[in-house]
Design an enzyme around this catalytic site. Structure first.
Site, PDB file in Angstrom:
ATOM      1  N   HIS A 100       0.485  -1.199  -0.089  1.00 37.11           N
ATOM      2  CA  HIS A 100       0.282  -0.041   0.119  1.00 37.11           C
ATOM      3  C   HIS A 100       0.847   1.214  -0.042  1.00 37.11           C
ATOM      4  O   HIS A 100       1.873   1.257   0.582  1.00 37.11           O
ATOM      5  CB  HIS A 100      -0.998  -0.159   1.082  1.00 37.11           C
ATOM      6  CG  HIS A 100      -0.631   0.098   2.408  1.00 37.11           C
ATOM      7  ND1 HIS A 100      -0.355   1.140   3.180  1.00 37.11           N
ATOM      8  CD2 HIS A 100      -0.138  -0.784   3.405  1.00 37.11           C
ATOM      9  CE1 HIS A 100       0.121   1.046   4.453  1.00 37.11           C
ATOM     10  NE2 HIS A 100       0.241  -0.137   4.435  1.00 37.11           N
ATOM     11  N   ASP A 141       5.723   1.859   6.745  1.00 38.02           N
ATOM     12  CA  ASP A 141       4.622   1.287   6.618  1.00 38.02           C
ATOM     13  C   ASP A 141       3.601   2.150   5.604  1.00 38.02           C
ATOM     14  O   ASP A 141       3.014   3.465   5.884  1.00 38.02           O
ATOM     15  CB  ASP A 141       3.829   1.322   7.822  1.00 38.02           C
ATOM     16  CG  ASP A 141       2.417   0.698   7.686  1.00 38.02           C
ATOM     17  OD1 ASP A 141       2.046  -0.014   6.798  1.00 38.02           O
ATOM     18  OD2 ASP A 141       1.675   0.690   8.708  1.00 38.02           O
ATOM     19  N   GLU A 182      -4.956   1.944   2.442  1.00 38.16           N
ATOM     20  CA  GLU A 182      -4.964   0.466   3.386  1.00 38.16           C
ATOM     21  C   GLU A 182      -5.299   0.990   4.659  1.00 38.16           C
ATOM     22  O   GLU A 182      -5.903   0.238   5.345  1.00 38.16           O
ATOM     23  CB  GLU A 182      -3.854   0.084   3.201  1.00 38.16           C
ATOM     24  CG  GLU A 182      -3.520  -1.426   3.823  1.00 38.16           C
ATOM     25  CD  GLU A 182      -3.134  -1.245   5.304  1.00 38.16           C
ATOM     26  OE1 GLU A 182      -3.109  -2.496   5.915  1.00 38.16           O
ATOM     27  OE2 GLU A 182      -2.696  -0.410   5.903  1.00 38.16           O
ATOM     28  N   HIS A 233       3.678   3.770  12.529  1.00 43.98           N
ATOM     29  CA  HIS A 233       2.520   4.621  12.785  1.00 43.98           C
ATOM     30  C   HIS A 233       2.817   5.951  13.676  1.00 43.98           C
ATOM     31  O   HIS A 233       2.239   6.274  14.564  1.00 43.98           O
ATOM     32  CB  HIS A 233       1.313   4.128  13.415  1.00 43.98           C
ATOM     33  CG  HIS A 233       0.421   3.184  12.260  1.00 43.98           C
ATOM     34  ND1 HIS A 233      -0.926   3.064  12.379  1.00 43.98           N
ATOM     35  CD2 HIS A 233       1.151   2.557  11.071  1.00 43.98           C
ATOM     36  CE1 HIS A 233      -1.043   2.186  11.397  1.00 43.98           C
ATOM     37  NE2 HIS A 233      -0.010   1.864  10.816  1.00 43.98           N
TER      38      HIS A 233
HETATM   39 CO    CO Z   1       0.710  -1.493   6.243  1.00 46.61          CO
END
Ligand code: CO
Length: 362
Positions: free
Chosen positions: A65, A180, A212, A323
């Protein structure tokens, strides 16, 4: 700077909160166009590259993603402060007193999530956490009108973490805001580069998906376009190798090889495909780490549930501090994930895929 490091820097620095992946898509498009036979987008903006024949089988789908966790402009106060909506799962504690990039129609506007000055707080308040409802982004505007007209900020504009790539103190540990899943996007690009001219029979699809972090939405739509026979999701893994975490929470360690997920809240992998990947890894002498997470969620689960069911695994580049503005990954894990995924795809010929898909006793 060497090519792959430069690509990872560019991918990590690109602003692409969920729903506004344009800058990342541009990079992926530039990289994949010369490596594939056809490039198309689905209706929400996922980019799908095909290498091989249109009607070729088996259809192998790779997915990674493009979006990252971020914020979105909710409204601007009369004084010119920007209130926001979160996009994806971020701790409130990771939001406060950070730098942000608001991507407006007029260009990028920088701001900070202000933090109440300690001098004016009671002793009790100093130990409390800040909640996101109390937060705002200060862009240095003098009023709502100034923020709208001079800076071009509009409700709905995406807000990305402002944090720049760095090879940490000359090591192979890379610092960046968006591993990510720009790590996975990078792996996918390099796998396609390796396959160019040496592709297996059939067709390989590389889907750079959108949205995502807000619910695996681009994986849903791009799976529908690809109609895969088998799938490999390429993600950032969850490292558990720093103080305060343990093996029961997360097992991956930086620098000890790519990760293979055995459980997360969205998907159980196909175990025949797991064994196939482990056999290839053993042959290539690539160490593989397992991970079992109680939570998490990833695009592979959308591939898995498409078209009556598809064997899928989630292959990862272990990452610390996901994150947030500052994540860490290890370059060796990235390179080994590329090598492993390349060889796995190369060996997934028709009979092998059929065998993995079969539930007949043998
Ligand atoms: Co991810």
């Amino acid at each position: 700077m060497p090519r792959v490091e430069r690509l990872l820097e560019e991918l990590s620095n690109a602003h692409g909160p969920s729903g506004s992946e344009g800058p990342v898509r541009k990079i992926v498009q530039r990289e994949l166009a010369p490596l594939c036979d056809e490039l198309e987008t689905d209706g929400v903006g996922s980019l799908i590259a095909r290498l091989g024949e249109r009607e070729g089988t088996p259809r192998i789908m790779l997915a990674a993603h493009m979006d990252e966790v971020g914020l979105m402009v909710r409204y601007i106060t009369p004084e010119g402060y920007v209130k926001f909506q979160g996009l994806g799962g971020v701790l409130d504690q990771a939001l406060i007193n950070q730098r942000w990039a608001i991507v407006t129609g007029k260009g990028v506007v920088y701001g900070v999530t202000g933090i109440k000055t300690t001098h004016v707080m009671t002793v009790e308040a100093r130990t409390q956490l800040f909640r996101r409802e109390q937060m705002f982004i200060d862009v240095g505007a003098s009023s709502k009108q100034d923020a709208e007209e001079r800076l071009g900020i509009r409700p709905g504009d995406p807000v990305a973490p402002d944090s720049k790539f760095m090879a940490l103190n000359g090591s192979k540990v890379y610092l960046g805001k968006a591993w990510d899943d720009r790590a996975g996007v990078g792996v996918m690009i390099e796998v396609m580069r390796n396959l160019r001219g040496r592709a297996p029979k059939g067709a390989v699809y590389a889907a750079a998906t959108v949205q995502e972090e807000v619910g695996l939405r681009g994986a849903h739509t791009s799976t529908y376009k690809v109609h895969p026979d088998i799938g490999i999701n390429l993600e950032s893994g969850v490292a558990g190798d720093y103080p305060g975490t343990n093996m029961d929470e997360a097992q991956e360690k930086l620098g000890e090889g790519p990760g293979l997920f055995l459980h997360d809240s969205s998907m159980l992998p196909n175990l025949k495909l797991r064994d196939f990947v482990l056999d290839v890894a053993r042959e290539l002498e690539i160490p593989v780490q397992f991970n079992v997470l109680a939570g998490y969620g990833q695009d592979g689960s959308e591939m898995q549930r498409g078209f009556g069911g598809v064997p899928v695994i989630n292959l990862t580049v272990p990452t610390r501090y996901l994150h947030s503005h500052n994540g860490l990954m290890h370059r060796d894990d990235f390179d080994r994930a590329v090598a492993l995924a390349t060889e796995v795809v190369r060996r997934l010929d028709g009979p092998t895929v059929e065998g993995i898909r079969s539930f007949e006793q043998s």
